[in-house]
Design an enzyme around this catalytic site. Sequence first.
Site, PDB file in Angstrom:
ATOM      1  N   CYS A  94      50.395  44.643  34.764  1.00 25.30           N
ATOM      2  CA  CYS A  94      50.236  43.435  35.595  1.00 25.30           C
ATOM      3  C   CYS A  94      50.208  42.420  34.783  1.00 25.30           C
ATOM      4  O   CYS A  94      50.762  41.117  35.835  1.00 25.30           O
ATOM      5  CB  CYS A  94      48.788  43.624  35.761  1.00 25.30           C
ATOM      6  SG  CYS A  94      47.938  42.325  36.552  1.00 25.30           S
ATOM      7  N   CYS A 190      40.806  48.090  36.036  1.00 30.16           N
ATOM      8  CA  CYS A 190      39.805  46.473  36.373  1.00 30.16           C
ATOM      9  C   CYS A 190      39.620  47.105  37.649  1.00 30.16           C
ATOM     10  O   CYS A 190      38.361  46.950  38.376  1.00 30.16           O
ATOM     11  CB  CYS A 190      40.546  45.556  36.842  1.00 30.16           C
ATOM     12  SG  CYS A 190      42.109  45.358  37.208  1.00 30.16           S
TER      13      CYS A 190
END
Length: 367
Positions: A94, A190
């Site tokens: 990410c 997440c």
Amino acid sequence: MSGGVDSSVAGYLLREQGYEVIGVTMKVWPQDCISRAEDKCCGPQAIADARGVAHSLGIPHYVVDEVDQFERLVIDYFSSEYRAGRTPNPCVMCNEKVKFGNLWSKAAALGCDYIATGHYAIIEQHADHAILRKGRDPRKDQSYFLFSLRQPQLRRALTPLGKMTKPQIRGIAHSLGLKVADKIDSQEICFVPGNDYKAFLRSHLGENEFHRGQIYDVAGNFLGEHGGIEFFTIGQRRGLPGGSPQPRYVVDLDPATNRVIVGVVDDLVTDEFEIDQANWHPVSGPRYDELECTAKIRYSHPGTRATLTRFEDGHAHVRLHDPQRAVTPGQAAVFYDGDIVLGGGWISRGRRPERREAKSKDPAMVP
């Protein structure tokens, strides 16, 4: 701005240093994200918190839609790695592909010169290169997650929290009256609530997409069936057949045959492995020389001395001075000279190393 205390205080510190700060929050939750209603970066509460902090700081705030890119570059990668018998690290991906990658075009359109985050790492800007160092707080250091950033990305990155500790950050947030001052840090991926990646894969892929197969021990004896190679990772104990006088662990996965190989704890120990897709920073010196360094084989690993032999194709051989447990294909191995990040790469699957005897009292042997 993720809506947490770290990125919130990072924005404040940069404003105080004289930067013109623009708060940006990425909308990244796809329709099938099972935690989209929670207080995660793929949940709407994060956006609301970030917007509130930006208002308190008096800075503009934008939400950028990264749903398609996040699913393609992070979530699909996450699923495909498990399907290939590897254990992914989505936070590294990410950072490289989304936060400091695709987001740059949006930042440039807003007239920005840098992308800043709340990472606990130090980026030193020099005339012709940037140096990535560990954060000063050893309990919070996140340099591991930034190893794959290339020089163009590092040279336009700011990490204002690198020389600070978490208590200092919370103290600043309290002094500013920010509502996120006591917000709990997320300790999980997440988009995977409760760290239950198996439930996420079931939701994302569907029950019929798993690679079922058989379980064998290291001697080649058949032990049982399993419901999907995706549900196993190196070092795992749960979900394995019983009936052994010693605890069993997953010591290897064979994606070609969907076999899960199990053994005893000593079968997890190795003193060498290989990496590919390596990224070396200029401070690592000539690319193909042998290098003495400290290696971290996963984020929680304390690091151990290693000799690194680098090759031209982004491949490298790592020899550990002290054998380590559960060197896991798919995880990042990051290399340091003191607190300086030399570079890193992704642990690849080679021939399963021969058993090495573990020294149970050696703290470096703790998984």
